[in-house]
Design a protein around this motif. Sequence first.
Motif, PDB file in Angstrom:
ATOM      1  N   GLU A   1       0.864  -1.225  -0.004  1.00 38.31           N
ATOM      2  CA  GLU A   1       0.109  -0.073  -0.116  1.00 38.31           C
ATOM      3  C   GLU A   1       0.901   1.370  -0.214  1.00 38.31           C
ATOM      4  OE1 GLU A   1      -3.711   1.628   2.600  1.00 38.31           O
ATOM      5  OE2 GLU A   1      -3.417  -0.234   2.545  1.00 38.31           O
ATOM      6  N   LEU A   2       0.651   2.168  -0.961  1.00 36.09           N
ATOM      7  CA  LEU A   2       1.717   3.421  -1.158  1.00 36.09           C
ATOM      8  C   LEU A   2       0.644   4.668  -0.978  1.00 36.09           C
ATOM      9  CD1 LEU A   2       3.358   2.090  -4.345  1.00 36.09           C
ATOM     10  CD2 LEU A   2       4.409   2.228  -2.126  1.00 36.09           C
ATOM     11  N   ASP A   3       1.349   5.440  -0.311  1.00 32.30           N
ATOM     12  CA  ASP A   3       0.909   6.728  -0.520  1.00 32.30           C
ATOM     13  C   ASP A   3       1.354   7.558  -1.810  1.00 32.30           C
ATOM     14  OD1 ASP A   3      -0.353   6.801   2.061  1.00 32.30           O
ATOM     15  OD2 ASP A   3       1.454   7.258   3.167  1.00 32.30           O
ATOM     16  N   TYR A   4       0.687   8.698  -2.122  1.00 34.67           N
ATOM     17  CA  TYR A   4       1.030   9.438  -3.492  1.00 34.67           C
ATOM     18  C   TYR A   4       2.477   9.760  -3.175  1.00 34.67           C
ATOM     19  CZ  TYR A   4       1.113  12.812  -6.968  1.00 34.67           C
ATOM     20  OH  TYR A   4       1.484  13.609  -8.402  1.00 34.67           O
ATOM     21  N   LYS A   5       3.406   9.297  -4.446  1.00 36.01           N
ATOM     22  CA  LYS A   5       4.629   9.884  -4.450  1.00 36.01           C
ATOM     23  C   LYS A   5       5.488   9.023  -3.418  1.00 36.01           C
ATOM     24  CE  LYS A   5       4.704  13.687  -7.338  1.00 36.01           C
ATOM     25  NZ  LYS A   5       5.605  14.405  -8.151  1.00 36.01           N
ATOM     26  N   GLN A   6       5.156   8.288  -2.718  1.00 33.71           N
ATOM     27  CA  GLN A   6       5.953   7.200  -1.781  1.00 33.71           C
ATOM     28  C   GLN A   6       6.793   6.311  -2.757  1.00 33.71           C
ATOM     29  OE1 GLN A   6       3.712   4.891   0.926  1.00 33.71           O
ATOM     30  NE2 GLN A   6       5.595   3.908   1.715  1.00 33.71           N
ATOM     31  N   GLU A   7       8.113   6.014  -2.468  1.00 33.11           N
ATOM     32  CA  GLU A   7       8.913   5.177  -2.801  1.00 33.11           C
ATOM     33  C   GLU A   7       9.247   3.885  -1.959  1.00 33.11           C
ATOM     34  OE1 GLU A   7      12.461   6.449  -4.440  1.00 33.11           O
ATOM     35  OE2 GLU A   7      11.382   8.290  -5.709  1.00 33.11           O
ATOM     36  N   VAL A   8       9.205   2.614  -2.704  1.00 35.53           N
ATOM     37  CA  VAL A   8       9.463   1.646  -1.636  1.00 35.53           C
ATOM     38  C   VAL A   8      10.359   0.640  -2.349  1.00 35.53           C
ATOM     39  CG1 VAL A   8       8.508  -0.617  -0.694  1.00 35.53           C
ATOM     40  CG2 VAL A   8       7.236   1.621  -0.518  1.00 35.53           C
ATOM     41  N   ALA A   9      11.353   0.104  -1.747  1.00 29.57           N
ATOM     42  CA  ALA A   9      12.336  -0.703  -2.438  1.00 29.57           C
ATOM     43  C   ALA A   9      12.259  -2.246  -1.770  1.00 29.57           C
ATOM     44  CB  ALA A   9      13.843  -0.429  -2.087  1.00 29.57           C
ATOM     45  N   LYS A  10      12.016  -3.110  -2.644  1.00 29.63           N
ATOM     46  CA  LYS A  10      11.886  -4.437  -2.375  1.00 29.63           C
ATOM     47  C   LYS A  10      12.515  -5.629  -3.323  1.00 29.63           C
ATOM     48  CE  LYS A  10       9.683  -7.856  -0.412  1.00 29.63           C
ATOM     49  NZ  LYS A  10       9.669  -8.295   1.342  1.00 29.63           N
ATOM     50  N   LYS A  11      13.303  -6.486  -2.486  1.00 23.00           N
ATOM     51  CA  LYS A  11      13.944  -7.140  -3.492  1.00 23.00           C
ATOM     52  C   LYS A  11      13.005  -8.519  -3.728  1.00 23.00           C
ATOM     53  CE  LYS A  11      18.700  -5.828  -1.767  1.00 23.00           C
ATOM     54  NZ  LYS A  11      19.791  -6.268  -1.178  1.00 23.00           N
ATOM     55  N   LEU A  12      13.006  -8.806  -4.832  1.00 21.82           N
ATOM     56  CA  LEU A  12      12.236  -9.914  -5.257  1.00 21.82           C
ATOM     57  C   LEU A  12      13.109 -11.028  -6.055  1.00 21.82           C
ATOM     58  CD1 LEU A  12       9.061  -8.053  -6.582  1.00 21.82           C
ATOM     59  CD2 LEU A  12       9.311  -9.456  -4.457  1.00 21.82           C
ATOM     60  N   LEU A  13      12.889 -12.086  -5.665  1.00 21.73           N
ATOM     61  CA  LEU A  13      13.657 -13.122  -6.353  1.00 21.73           C
ATOM     62  C   LEU A  13      12.731 -14.303  -6.807  1.00 21.73           C
ATOM     63  CD1 LEU A  13      16.569 -14.452  -6.641  1.00 21.73           C
ATOM     64  CD2 LEU A  13      16.378 -15.626  -4.636  1.00 21.73           C
ATOM     65  N   GLN A  14      12.939 -14.466  -8.189  1.00 22.20           N
ATOM     66  CA  GLN A  14      12.106 -15.374  -8.835  1.00 22.20           C
ATOM     67  C   GLN A  14      12.518 -16.601  -8.816  1.00 22.20           C
ATOM     68  OE1 GLN A  14      13.467 -12.760 -10.169  1.00 22.20           O
ATOM     69  NE2 GLN A  14      12.310 -11.560 -11.458  1.00 22.20           N
ATOM     70  N   THR A  15      11.462 -17.661  -8.803  1.00 21.80           N
ATOM     71  CA  THR A  15      11.854 -19.167  -8.893  1.00 21.80           C
ATOM     72  C   THR A  15      12.395 -19.291 -10.278  1.00 21.80           C
ATOM     73  OG1 THR A  15      10.587 -19.604  -7.063  1.00 21.80           O
ATOM     74  CG2 THR A  15      11.075 -21.285  -8.366  1.00 21.80           C
TER      75      THR A  15
END
Length: 115
Positions: free
Chosen positions: A20-34
């Motif tokens: 869930e993001l607020d307007y102009k909020q940045e989130v960094a998340k590392k995703l690793l595909q199988t």
Amino acid sequence: MSCVAPVIEGFSAQAVHTVELDYKQEVAKKLLQTLLPGRVRAITDIQRATLHVIAGDLDGEPERHDTLPIVCLSRTSSFNSVRRPAAGADLLGPPVDLSHYYGAWATPYDEEVNR
């Protein structure tokens, strides 16, 4: 709510992260595909692939769909060196020599290598 779903075309399952993001909020998340074993086993040489990153809202409408080229190595390949990103810049730093790992890669169970 927003959803990010990266997938390596032809080689991986899709990884999904919802936030869930607020307007102009940045989130960094590392995703690793199988990785799909049968598909990646077929890589016998260094090969390029396409990473698709799809971002959208939860109603299924994509807001962005970006693609990035990536390099896939076979199990019998290695890099001699790599470049680390320079801190705070889009530039690359000096090369990092990886050749000292060759002994472990070629003969991982040799006593001399394990010392």
